[in-house]
Scaffold this motif. Structure first.
Motif, PDB file in Angstrom:
ATOM      1  N   HIS A  12       0.608  -1.296  -0.025  1.00 46.08           N
ATOM      2  CA  HIS A  12       0.208  -0.295  -0.366  1.00 46.08           C
ATOM      3  C   HIS A  12       0.512   1.458  -0.350  1.00 46.08           C
ATOM      4  O   HIS A  12       0.505   2.730  -0.709  1.00 46.08           O
ATOM      5  N   SER A  13       1.548   0.841   0.125  1.00 46.77           N
ATOM      6  CA  SER A  13       2.798   2.450   0.798  1.00 46.77           C
ATOM      7  C   SER A  13       4.269   2.115  -0.334  1.00 46.77           C
ATOM      8  O   SER A  13       5.144   1.457  -0.406  1.00 46.77           O
ATOM      9  N   PRO A  14       3.925   3.468  -1.068  1.00 44.16           N
ATOM     10  CA  PRO A  14       5.374   3.335  -1.653  1.00 44.16           C
ATOM     11  C   PRO A  14       7.071   3.470  -1.627  1.00 44.16           C
ATOM     12  O   PRO A  14       7.316   2.752  -1.439  1.00 44.16           O
ATOM     13  N   LEU A  15       7.156   3.686  -0.463  1.00 48.45           N
ATOM     14  CA  LEU A  15       7.803   4.364   0.705  1.00 48.45           C
ATOM     15  C   LEU A  15       8.708   2.105   1.248  1.00 48.45           C
ATOM     16  O   LEU A  15       9.577   2.977   1.721  1.00 48.45           O
ATOM     17  N   LEU A  16       7.100   2.132   1.541  1.00 44.06           N
ATOM     18  CA  LEU A  16       7.142   0.991   2.407  1.00 44.06           C
ATOM     19  C   LEU A  16       8.235  -0.450   1.154  1.00 44.06           C
ATOM     20  O   LEU A  16       9.004  -0.722   1.174  1.00 44.06           O
ATOM     21  N   GLY A  17       6.922  -0.334  -0.212  1.00 45.96           N
ATOM     22  CA  GLY A  17       8.051  -0.882  -1.339  1.00 45.96           C
ATOM     23  C   GLY A  17       9.136  -0.768  -1.267  1.00 45.96           C
ATOM     24  O   GLY A  17      10.338  -1.315  -1.470  1.00 45.96           O
ATOM     25  N   ALA A  18       9.283   0.664  -2.132  1.00 48.94           N
ATOM     26  CA  ALA A  18      10.711   0.771  -1.571  1.00 48.94           C
ATOM     27  C   ALA A  18      11.645   0.774  -1.030  1.00 48.94           C
ATOM     28  O   ALA A  18      12.490  -0.316  -0.983  1.00 48.94           O
ATOM     29  N   GLY A  19      11.137   0.860   0.228  1.00 54.39           N
ATOM     30  CA  GLY A  19      12.536   0.282   1.341  1.00 54.39           C
ATOM     31  C   GLY A  19      12.801  -1.686   1.480  1.00 54.39           C
ATOM     32  O   GLY A  19      14.020  -1.488   1.826  1.00 54.39           O
ATOM     33  N   VAL A  20      12.094  -2.074   0.916  1.00 59.65           N
ATOM     34  CA  VAL A  20      11.672  -3.341   1.467  1.00 59.65           C
ATOM     35  C   VAL A  20      12.530  -3.698  -0.243  1.00 59.65           C
ATOM     36  O   VAL A  20      13.673  -4.621   0.135  1.00 59.65           O
ATOM     37  N   ALA A  21      12.521  -3.177  -1.468  1.00 57.82           N
ATOM     38  CA  ALA A  21      13.449  -3.481  -2.206  1.00 57.82           C
ATOM     39  C   ALA A  21      14.555  -2.964  -2.227  1.00 57.82           C
ATOM     40  O   ALA A  21      15.613  -3.425  -2.314  1.00 57.82           O
ATOM     41  N   GLU A  22      15.087  -2.616  -1.534  1.00 59.76           N
ATOM     42  CA  GLU A  22      16.841  -1.781  -1.571  1.00 59.76           C
ATOM     43  C   GLU A  22      17.376  -2.833  -0.884  1.00 59.76           C
ATOM     44  O   GLU A  22      18.067  -3.046  -0.979  1.00 59.76           O
ATOM     45  N   LEU A  23      16.389  -3.718   0.713  1.00 63.70           N
ATOM     46  CA  LEU A  23      17.141  -4.327   1.139  1.00 63.70           C
ATOM     47  C   LEU A  23      17.057  -5.374   0.673  1.00 63.70           C
ATOM     48  O   LEU A  23      18.362  -5.651   0.478  1.00 63.70           O
ATOM     49  N   THR A  24      16.414  -6.055  -0.540  1.00 62.93           N
ATOM     50  CA  THR A  24      16.651  -7.190  -1.101  1.00 62.93           C
ATOM     51  C   THR A  24      17.561  -7.382  -1.807  1.00 62.93           C
ATOM     52  O   THR A  24      18.081  -7.908  -1.997  1.00 62.93           O
ATOM     53  N   GLU A  25      17.496  -5.822  -2.520  1.00 63.93           N
ATOM     54  CA  GLU A  25      19.341  -5.514  -3.764  1.00 63.93           C
ATOM     55  C   GLU A  25      19.936  -6.236  -2.720  1.00 63.93           C
ATOM     56  O   GLU A  25      21.456  -6.260  -3.601  1.00 63.93           O
ATOM     57  N   GLN A  26      20.569  -5.435  -1.834  1.00 58.65           N
ATOM     58  CA  GLN A  26      21.639  -5.662  -1.032  1.00 58.65           C
ATOM     59  C   GLN A  26      21.685  -6.957  -0.799  1.00 58.65           C
ATOM     60  O   GLN A  26      23.525  -7.866  -0.627  1.00 58.65           O
ATOM     61  N   LEU A  27      20.918  -7.928  -0.430  1.00 53.67           N
ATOM     62  CA  LEU A  27      21.315  -9.775   0.364  1.00 53.67           C
ATOM     63  C   LEU A  27      20.938  -9.788  -0.765  1.00 53.67           C
ATOM     64  O   LEU A  27      21.650 -10.632  -0.882  1.00 53.67           O
ATOM     65  N   GLY A  28      20.394  -9.569  -1.845  1.00 57.58           N
ATOM     66  CA  GLY A  28      20.461 -10.534  -2.787  1.00 57.58           C
ATOM     67  C   GLY A  28      21.634 -10.557  -4.516  1.00 57.58           C
ATOM     68  O   GLY A  28      21.776 -10.816  -4.819  1.00 57.58           O
ATOM     69  N   GLY A  29      22.255  -9.409  -3.928  1.00 61.87           N
ATOM     70  CA  GLY A  29      23.388  -9.062  -4.659  1.00 61.87           C
ATOM     71  C   GLY A  29      23.424  -8.520  -6.007  1.00 61.87           C
ATOM     72  O   GLY A  29      23.669  -8.251  -6.874  1.00 61.87           O
ATOM     73  N   GLY A  30      22.317  -7.760  -5.923  1.00 62.04           N
ATOM     74  CA  GLY A  30      21.899  -7.216  -7.388  1.00 62.04           C
ATOM     75  C   GLY A  30      20.907  -8.294  -8.371  1.00 62.04           C
ATOM     76  O   GLY A  30      20.915  -7.567  -9.711  1.00 62.04           O
ATOM     77  N   GLY A  31      21.469  -9.083  -8.093  1.00 64.34           N
ATOM     78  CA  GLY A  31      21.104 -10.781  -9.564  1.00 64.34           C
ATOM     79  C   GLY A  31      19.941 -10.599  -9.499  1.00 64.34           C
ATOM     80  O   GLY A  31      19.168 -11.760 -10.906  1.00 64.34           O
ATOM     81  N   VAL A  32      18.703 -10.474  -9.081  1.00 66.39           N
ATOM     82  CA  VAL A  32      17.035 -11.083  -9.123  1.00 66.39           C
ATOM     83  C   VAL A  32      16.765  -9.923  -9.256  1.00 66.39           C
ATOM     84  O   VAL A  32      16.894  -8.343  -9.099  1.00 66.39           O
ATOM     85  N   ALA A  33      15.741 -10.151  -9.989  1.00 68.09           N
ATOM     86  CA  ALA A  33      14.783  -8.773 -10.528  1.00 68.09           C
ATOM     87  C   ALA A  33      13.802  -8.812  -9.406  1.00 68.09           C
ATOM     88  O   ALA A  33      13.080  -9.388  -9.264  1.00 68.09           O
ATOM     89  N   VAL A  34      13.672  -7.607  -9.099  1.00 72.83           N
ATOM     90  CA  VAL A  34      12.882  -7.476  -8.162  1.00 72.83           C
ATOM     91  C   VAL A  34      12.503  -5.714  -8.762  1.00 72.83           C
ATOM     92  O   VAL A  34      13.058  -4.981  -9.204  1.00 72.83           O
ATOM     93  N   ALA A  35      10.877  -5.818  -8.353  1.00 71.39           N
ATOM     94  CA  ALA A  35       9.720  -5.125  -8.999  1.00 71.39           C
ATOM     95  C   ALA A  35       9.102  -4.034  -8.129  1.00 71.39           C
ATOM     96  O   ALA A  35       8.281  -5.396  -7.256  1.00 71.39           O
ATOM     97  N   VAL A  36       8.501  -3.382  -7.695  1.00 71.54           N
ATOM     98  CA  VAL A  36       8.081  -2.975  -6.274  1.00 71.54           C
ATOM     99  C   VAL A  36       6.032  -2.117  -7.216  1.00 71.54           C
ATOM    100  O   VAL A  36       6.901  -1.526  -8.404  1.00 71.54           O
ATOM    101  N   ALA A  37       5.077  -2.227  -7.070  1.00 70.72           N
ATOM    102  CA  ALA A  37       3.915  -1.809  -7.171  1.00 70.72           C
ATOM    103  C   ALA A  37       3.499  -1.449  -6.204  1.00 70.72           C
ATOM    104  O   ALA A  37       2.530  -1.934  -5.784  1.00 70.72           O
ATOM    105  N   ALA A  38       3.716  -0.643  -5.596  1.00 74.10           N
ATOM    106  CA  ALA A  38       2.939  -0.174  -4.335  1.00 74.10           C
ATOM    107  C   ALA A  38       2.381   1.641  -3.934  1.00 74.10           C
ATOM    108  O   ALA A  38       3.433   2.094  -5.415  1.00 74.10           O
ATOM    109  N   GLY A  39       1.307   1.245  -3.598  1.00 75.02           N
ATOM    110  CA  GLY A  39       0.930   2.702  -3.917  1.00 75.02           C
ATOM    111  C   GLY A  39      -0.329   2.820  -5.160  1.00 75.02           C
ATOM    112  O   GLY A  39      -0.421   1.994  -5.717  1.00 75.02           O
ATOM    113  N   THR A  40      -0.727   4.392  -4.946  1.00 79.52           N
ATOM    114  CA  THR A  40      -1.054   4.131  -6.419  1.00 79.52           C
ATOM    115  C   THR A  40      -0.857   4.813  -7.501  1.00 79.52           C
ATOM    116  O   THR A  40       0.369   5.425  -7.083  1.00 79.52           O
TER     117      THR A  40
END
Length: 131
Positions: A12-40
């Motif tokens: 629901h929250s663009p900020l929450l989605g972006a924050g989780v994406a930032e965390l996962t990018e660091q932990l996944g080494g950037g090798g996994v495609a992650v997209a955020v569909a957050a907010g309107t």
């Protein structure tokens, strides 16, 4: 280059989605495609069919897609998108804790695991205790 399972974070929250994406990018080494569909589309709190559909298409490399919603209407909207896509063997909605499930999914996907294993890893995050 090997393709990996893509991950879509639906919040629901663009900020929450972006924050989780930032965390996962660091932990996944950037090798996994992650997209955020957050907010309107206007950047407000809510969910958007169009953003979810676009995110699924963005991360779909052919290895499958795991969709992780945060709660409530994110689940309902994601279900509607997936029903319309009619690709239940390739795009999976996973009931998992949002942050822990996303981390588990991305880390597992980064190893080259298949769709079923990535989805299972996210679901198993329900068992992760903090202390």
């Amino acid at each position: 280059m090997r393709t990996s399972v893509g991950i879509v974070l639906v919040s629901h929250s663009p900020l929450l989605g972006a924050g989780v994406a930032e965390l996962t990018e660091q932990l996944g080494g950037g090798g996994v495609a992650v997209a955020v569909a957050a907010g309107t589309e206007a950047g407000e709190i809510g969910t958007s069919y169009e953003l979810i559909e676009a995110a699924v298409r963005q991360v779909d490399s052919g290895a499958g897609v795991v969709v992780l919603p945060d709660l409530g209407s994110a689940v309902l909207t994601a279900r509607a998108v997936l029903a319309d896509l009619a690709r239940e063997d390739e795009v999976v909605l996973v009931d998992a804790p949002f942050v822990e499930g996303a981390v588990a999914a991305v880390v597992t996907a980064s190893t080259g695991a298949g769709l079923a294993e990535v989805a299972r890893s996210a679901r198993e995050a329900w068992q992760s205790r903090k202390f």
